[in-house]
Design an enzyme around this catalytic site. Structure first.
Site, short mmCIF file in Angstrom:
data_model
loop_
_atom_site.label_atom_id
_atom_site.label_comp_id
_atom_site.label_asym_id
_atom_site.label_seq_id
_atom_site.Cartn_x
_atom_site.Cartn_y
_atom_site.Cartn_z
N ARG A 85 5.02 8.54 4.29
CA ARG A 85 5.72 7.56 5.12
C ARG A 85 7.09 7.30 4.50
O ARG A 85 7.18 6.86 3.36
CB ARG A 85 4.90 6.25 5.18
CG ARG A 85 5.61 5.22 6.01
CD ARG A 85 4.90 3.87 6.14
NE ARG A 85 5.89 2.99 6.71
CZ ARG A 85 6.08 1.72 6.41
NH1 ARG A 85 5.28 1.10 5.57
NH2 ARG A 85 7.05 1.05 6.97
N HIS A 130 13.74 0.20 8.49
CA HIS A 130 13.21 -0.47 7.30
C HIS A 130 14.36 -1.26 6.65
O HIS A 130 14.77 -0.97 5.54
CB HIS A 130 12.58 0.54 6.35
CG HIS A 130 11.60 -0.05 5.37
ND1 HIS A 130 10.30 0.40 5.24
CD2 HIS A 130 11.73 -1.06 4.49
CE1 HIS A 130 9.67 -0.30 4.30
NE2 HIS A 130 10.53 -1.19 3.81
N GLU A 175 7.69 -4.47 9.14
CA GLU A 175 7.59 -5.89 8.80
C GLU A 175 8.59 -6.78 9.52
O GLU A 175 9.52 -7.32 8.90
CB GLU A 175 7.71 -6.09 7.28
CG GLU A 175 6.62 -5.37 6.52
CD GLU A 175 6.57 -5.74 5.05
OE1 GLU A 175 7.47 -6.43 4.56
OE2 GLU A 175 5.60 -5.33 4.39
N ASN A 318 0.75 -3.87 6.82
CA ASN A 318 1.17 -3.87 5.42
C ASN A 318 0.52 -5.09 4.78
O ASN A 318 0.68 -6.21 5.29
CB ASN A 318 2.69 -4.03 5.30
CG ASN A 318 3.44 -2.80 5.77
OD1 ASN A 318 2.85 -1.83 6.23
ND2 ASN A 318 4.76 -2.86 5.66
N TYR A 320 -0.58 -7.13 1.04
CA TYR A 320 -0.51 -7.24 -0.41
C TYR A 320 -1.33 -8.39 -0.97
O TYR A 320 -1.93 -8.27 -2.02
CB TYR A 320 0.95 -7.43 -0.86
CG TYR A 320 1.82 -6.22 -0.64
CD1 TYR A 320 2.03 -5.29 -1.65
CD2 TYR A 320 2.42 -5.98 0.59
CE1 TYR A 320 2.82 -4.16 -1.44
CE2 TYR A 320 3.21 -4.86 0.81
CZ TYR A 320 3.40 -3.96 -0.21
OH TYR A 320 4.18 -2.84 0.00
N GLU A 387 1.03 -0.03 4.19
CA GLU A 387 1.45 -0.33 2.81
C GLU A 387 0.38 -1.17 2.14
O GLU A 387 -0.20 -2.06 2.77
CB GLU A 387 2.75 -1.16 2.76
CG GLU A 387 4.02 -0.39 3.00
CD GLU A 387 5.27 -1.29 2.91
OE1 GLU A 387 5.24 -2.33 2.21
OE2 GLU A 387 6.26 -0.95 3.58
C1 PNW Z 1 7.25 -4.81 1.60
N1 PNW Z 1 5.11 -10.79 1.11
O1 PNW Z 1 7.88 -6.05 1.51
C2 PNW Z 1 8.30 -3.82 2.04
O2 PNW Z 1 7.94 -3.13 3.21
C3 PNW Z 1 8.69 -2.86 0.97
O3 PNW Z 1 9.96 -2.33 1.26
C4 PNW Z 1 8.65 -3.56 -0.37
O4 PNW Z 1 9.20 -2.82 -1.40
C5 PNW Z 1 7.19 -3.86 -0.65
O5 PNW Z 1 6.58 -4.54 0.43
C6 PNW Z 1 6.96 -4.66 -1.93
O6 PNW Z 1 7.58 -5.91 -1.86
C7 PNW Z 1 7.15 -7.20 1.38
O7 PNW Z 1 5.73 -11.83 0.71
C8 PNW Z 1 7.82 -8.35 1.04
O8 PNW Z 1 3.90 -10.83 1.41
C9 PNW Z 1 7.14 -9.56 0.95
C10 PNW Z 1 5.80 -9.60 1.20
C11 PNW Z 1 5.11 -8.45 1.53
C12 PNW Z 1 5.79 -7.25 1.61
#
Ligand code: PNW
Length: 493
Positions: A85, A130, A175, A318, A320, A387
């Site tokens: 990706r 992006h 996102e 995505n 996290y 992601e």
């Molecule tokens: C993503 N949150 O950003 C982006 O798609 C990537 O480019 C980035 O490098 C990666 O995750 C890591 O940060 C995020 O606050 C930014 O949950 C913030 C969040 C999640 C993803």
């Protein structure tokens, strides 16, 4: 209290489940002003406000993937991924932002990359946007300007035409929450407009319409010839009640999830369409109390509700982390007006293990709950995880990252086999340490370590790369002792 990992029952991925890794153009390409590429909003922010980047770095060179993409492809082949990706740089392909001029070198670069991937049998999964908007379009208001619907469609048309014979899987936006809230409603991302409570909602109006137009363009003009798929990738911080027995917290967690994930998922993935009703009501009530003549968030009219509904072949997620809801109220740091104030809930990050990113705590069970919620809220969509990953400060013996992947992947297996959630593929963020936006190179998410102090920018596989390689090879969660932290004491995050 919340238990943060489920006990593992399953280790084997279903037949046909695919694995990939992700990157984004501004984070890896470098070559910011080479061969006709024009300035984008991240070039502008990093050059004019280096104080806003944690370590003062920028993406001028980044991982130099513009010149070193062959090495990237070698690494992808070593990892054994099914797909890669990556994103296209709009300003590299269309330096004016518009289709009056196609930059031959930009087209050549992506064709070269696509050919190198094809030679290794790695499928491209390509993001159109992006975060790196051409500055010339930002000067016209960027995503707050409804003209962007046409400009984005024009850009997508060029990409489908030029690359559509090789690219069968497209992501329109990466996102939308981070684009609209962080970049327009705040200053956490470029162009840092900080029009809190107003610009964020103008952005979502434009962005969702632009997404739908591009989906329809593909559907009406390209799909029959190119046979590809188009989706959107939505980020979730998943919200859970701190105390699952507390009814108010339970209700507010649902409100927060509708404001965060539902903001962009509800218009596309529900039968009803449009923004979530709780969101429309909350913002209307707040707007009135604040003296605005009309709601800061306008519901779509019937034409657009129908036009936007159903415009994604898969739900791209995505994911996290998970945060907790502690009760009703307005965070003392919330700006007025703002998205956060519109929610009206208090949150805490006091959950799970820390990472190098302030916002990212390790909460695998939250992932399972998010996936189950997506199945029930959006009528059991086919899902790609586009992601998932965790940051540290940069170590080769990255046991914590391995543990994170292992625990989050375990939750995917659980929801596939126990709840029938239709997850089809998984993407690790990220191939290699890269320019982590306002954190610069201070937070590292890579499977490969990149030494940015060496002009050759050597990439070295971390232990997590070996883990991922074994995973893609066997289609099973690796159980080897070499992936377990021998000391059980982890590196400092
Ligand atoms: C993503 N949150 O950003 C982006 O798609 C990537 O480019 C980035 O490098 C990666 O995750 C890591 O940060 C995020 O606050 C930014 O949950 C913030 C969040 C999640 C993803």
């Amino acid at each position: 209290a919340l238990s943060q990992t489920s006990s593992a029952h399953y280790t084997k991925f279903p037949e046909g489940f695919t694995f990939g890794v992700a990157t984004a153009a501004y984070q890896i390409e470098g070559a910011w002003n080479v061969s006709g590429k024009s300035e984008n909003v991240w070039d502008r922010l990093t050059h004019t406000r280096p104080d806003m980047i944690a370590d003062g770095t920028n993406g001028d060179i980044a991982c130099d993937s513009y010149n070193r993409y062959r090495e990237d492809v070698e690494e992808l082949a070593y990892l054994g991924v099914d797909f890669y990706r990556f994103s296209l740089s709009w300003a590299r392909i269309l330096p004016t932002g518009q289709v009056n001029y196609l930059n031959p070198d930009g087209i050549r670069y992506y064709n070269d990359l696509l050919e190198a991937l094809e030679a290794k049998n790695i499928e491209p999964l390509v993001t159109l946007f992006h975060w790196d908007l051409p500055q010339s379009l930002q000067d016209l208001g960027g995503w707050a300007n409804p003209k962007m619907i046409e400009y984005f469609r024009d850009y997508a048309d060029v990409c489908f035409r030029e690359f559509g014979d090789k690219i069968k899987s497209w992501i329109t936006f990466n996102e939308p929450y981070e684009i609209c809230e962080d970049a327009y409603g705040d200053e956490k991302k470029a162009p840092a407009v900080n029009s809190h409570g107003v610009g964020n909602y103008l952005c979502s109006d434009t962005l969702l319409k632009a997404h739908a137009e591009v989906y329809h363009l593909y559907n009406d003009t390209y799909r029959s010839k190119q046979n590809g798929k188009v989706m959107i990738s939505i980020n979730s911080i998943w919200y859970e009640p701190k105390d699952p027995e507390n009814a108010e917290q339970v209700t507010l967690a649902e409100v927060a999830n509708q404001f965060k994930f539902g903001w962009f998922a509800h218009p596309i993935f529900t039968e009803e369409g449009g923004y979530p009703s709780i969101m429309v009501e909350n913002v209307a009530r707040q707007s009135e109390a604040e003296g605005y003549p009309r709601p800061r968030l306008e519901q779509f009219d019937e034409y657009w509700i129908q036009r936007i509904k159903g415009t994604s072949d898969f739900l791209g997620i995505n994911h996290y982390t998970t945060h907790l809801i502690t009760g009703a109220g307005v965070d003392p740091v919330a700006k007025s007006p703002s998205w956060l104030k519109d929610i009206g809930a208090l949150t805490t990050m006091e959950v799970g293990e820390e990472s190098a990113s302030e916002w990212l705590r390790v909460v695998p069970t939250g992932f399972a709950n998010l996936l189950r919620w997506c199945k029930s809220s959006y009528n059991d969509p086919p899902i790609y995880i586009t992601e998932n990953g965790v940051s540290d400060r940069g170590t080769l013996q990255d046991y914590k990252r391995i543990q994170y992947f292992n625990d989050y992947l375990t939750e995917i297996l659980n929801v596939i086999y126990e709840d029938g959630v239709n997850v089809l593929g998984y993407t690790a963020w990220t191939l290699m340490d890269n320019f982590e936006w306002r954190a610069g190179f201070s937070e590292r998410f890579g499977l490969y370590y990149v030494d940015i102090n060496d002009p050759a920018l050597p990439r070295t596989p971390k232990l997590s790369a070996e883990y991922y390689r074994q995973l893609t090879n066997t289609r099973e969660l690796p159980q080897d002792d070499r992936f377990k932290d021998p000391a059980k004491v982890h590196d400092e995050f």
